[in-house]
Each structure stands twice: as structure tokens, then as C-alpha cells.
Design a protein around this motif. Structure first.
Motif, PDB file in Angstrom:
ATOM      1  N   UNK A  11     -21.158 -11.783 -27.361  1.00 42.07           N
ATOM      2  CA  UNK A  11     -19.828 -11.363 -27.831  1.00 42.07           C
ATOM      3  C   UNK A  11     -19.589  -9.892 -27.483  1.00 42.07           C
ATOM      4  N   UNK A  12     -20.607  -9.059 -27.675  1.00 46.38           N
ATOM      5  CA  UNK A  12     -20.463  -7.640 -27.340  1.00 46.38           C
ATOM      6  C   UNK A  12     -20.251  -7.460 -25.834  1.00 46.38           C
ATOM      7  N   UNK A  13     -20.934  -8.241 -25.024  1.00 47.09           N
ATOM      8  CA  UNK A  13     -20.749  -8.150 -23.572  1.00 47.09           C
ATOM      9  C   UNK A  13     -19.365  -8.570 -23.154  1.00 47.09           C
ATOM     10  N   UNK A  14     -18.875  -9.669 -23.701  1.00 46.73           N
ATOM     11  CA  UNK A  14     -17.524 -10.140 -23.386  1.00 46.73           C
ATOM     12  C   UNK A  14     -16.497  -9.117 -23.845  1.00 46.73           C
ATOM     13  N   UNK A  15     -16.701  -8.545 -25.020  1.00 43.83           N
ATOM     14  CA  UNK A  15     -15.754  -7.540 -25.529  1.00 43.83           C
ATOM     15  C   UNK A  15     -15.739  -6.306 -24.631  1.00 43.83           C
ATOM     16  N   UNK A  16     -16.881  -5.873 -24.138  1.00 42.96           N
ATOM     17  CA  UNK A  16     -16.910  -4.683 -23.282  1.00 42.96           C
ATOM     18  C   UNK A  16     -16.234  -4.950 -21.945  1.00 42.96           C
ATOM     19  N   UNK A  18     -13.861  -7.165 -21.462  1.00 43.39           N
ATOM     20  CA  UNK A  18     -12.439  -7.272 -21.780  1.00 43.39           C
ATOM     21  C   UNK A  18     -11.803  -5.892 -21.940  1.00 43.39           C
ATOM     22  N   UNK A  19     -12.471  -4.984 -22.620  1.00 48.37           N
ATOM     23  CA  UNK A  19     -11.951  -3.629 -22.780  1.00 48.37           C
ATOM     24  C   UNK A  19     -11.858  -2.905 -21.435  1.00 48.37           C
ATOM     25  N   UNK A  20     -12.831  -3.125 -20.561  1.00 46.01           N
ATOM     26  CA  UNK A  20     -12.815  -2.511 -19.227  1.00 46.01           C
ATOM     27  C   UNK A  20     -11.617  -3.007 -18.420  1.00 46.01           C
ATOM     28  N   UNK A  21     -11.337  -4.310 -18.493  1.00 50.87           N
ATOM     29  CA  UNK A  21     -10.204  -4.883 -17.768  1.00 50.87           C
ATOM     30  C   UNK A  21      -8.889  -4.367 -18.337  1.00 50.87           C
ATOM     31  N   UNK A  22      -8.779  -4.305 -19.652  1.00 54.23           N
ATOM     32  CA  UNK A  22      -7.548  -3.801 -20.286  1.00 54.23           C
ATOM     33  C   UNK A  22      -7.323  -2.346 -19.918  1.00 54.23           C
ATOM     34  N   UNK A  23      -8.380  -1.542 -19.903  1.00 47.97           N
ATOM     35  CA  UNK A  23      -8.246  -0.129 -19.527  1.00 47.97           C
ATOM     36  C   UNK A  23      -7.767  -0.003 -18.080  1.00 47.97           C
TER      37      UNK A  23
END
Length: 64
Positions: A11-16, A18-23
Motif C-alpha cells: 500500500x505504501x509503495x502504491x501510494x508513493x 500515485x503521489x509521484x504521478x500526481x506531482x
């Protein structure tokens, strides 16, 4: 216990990611807005009819 740790790490990997793509997406937004403004200005300039050249800019004929 091991399964829970793996799930938390996943979950932490997917969240990171996802945040990288959003940024990355949000970094491109200002450039897209500027580009849209340039397109709008170009389109308005294209729609305006061409004006004939002004005769005020021409120099008077030289005396002989």
C-alpha cells in the motif's frame, strides 16, 4: 503477521507511485494553461480581418 507487513508495504509503495504521478501531472498544469492562452490569442488574431497598410507611415514624395 508477515502477510500484514507485506500488505502495508504494498500500500505504501502504491501510494508513493500515485503521489509521484500526481506531482508530475500538476507540474504540467501551468504550462498547459499558458499554452491555451497563446492558442486563444492566436485564434482571435486569425479571426480578425487583415487591415490595409496605413498610408500615414509612408514618407511624402521627394521634391525634384
Amino acid at each position: 503477521m508477515d502477510g500484514t507487513v507485506i500488505i502495508i508495504l504494498a500500500i505504501a509503495g502504491v501510494a508513493s507511485v500515485l503521489l509521484y504521478v500526481i506531482k508530475g501531472f500538476l507540474d504540467q498544469v501551468p504550462e498547459v494553461i499558458e499554452s491555451a492562452g497563446r492558442i486563444r490569442v492566436s485564434w482571435q488574431r486569425f479571426k480578425q480581418p487583415d487591415l490595409p497598410p496605413s498610408t500615414d507611415d509612408q514618407e511624402p514624395p521627394a521634391a525634384a
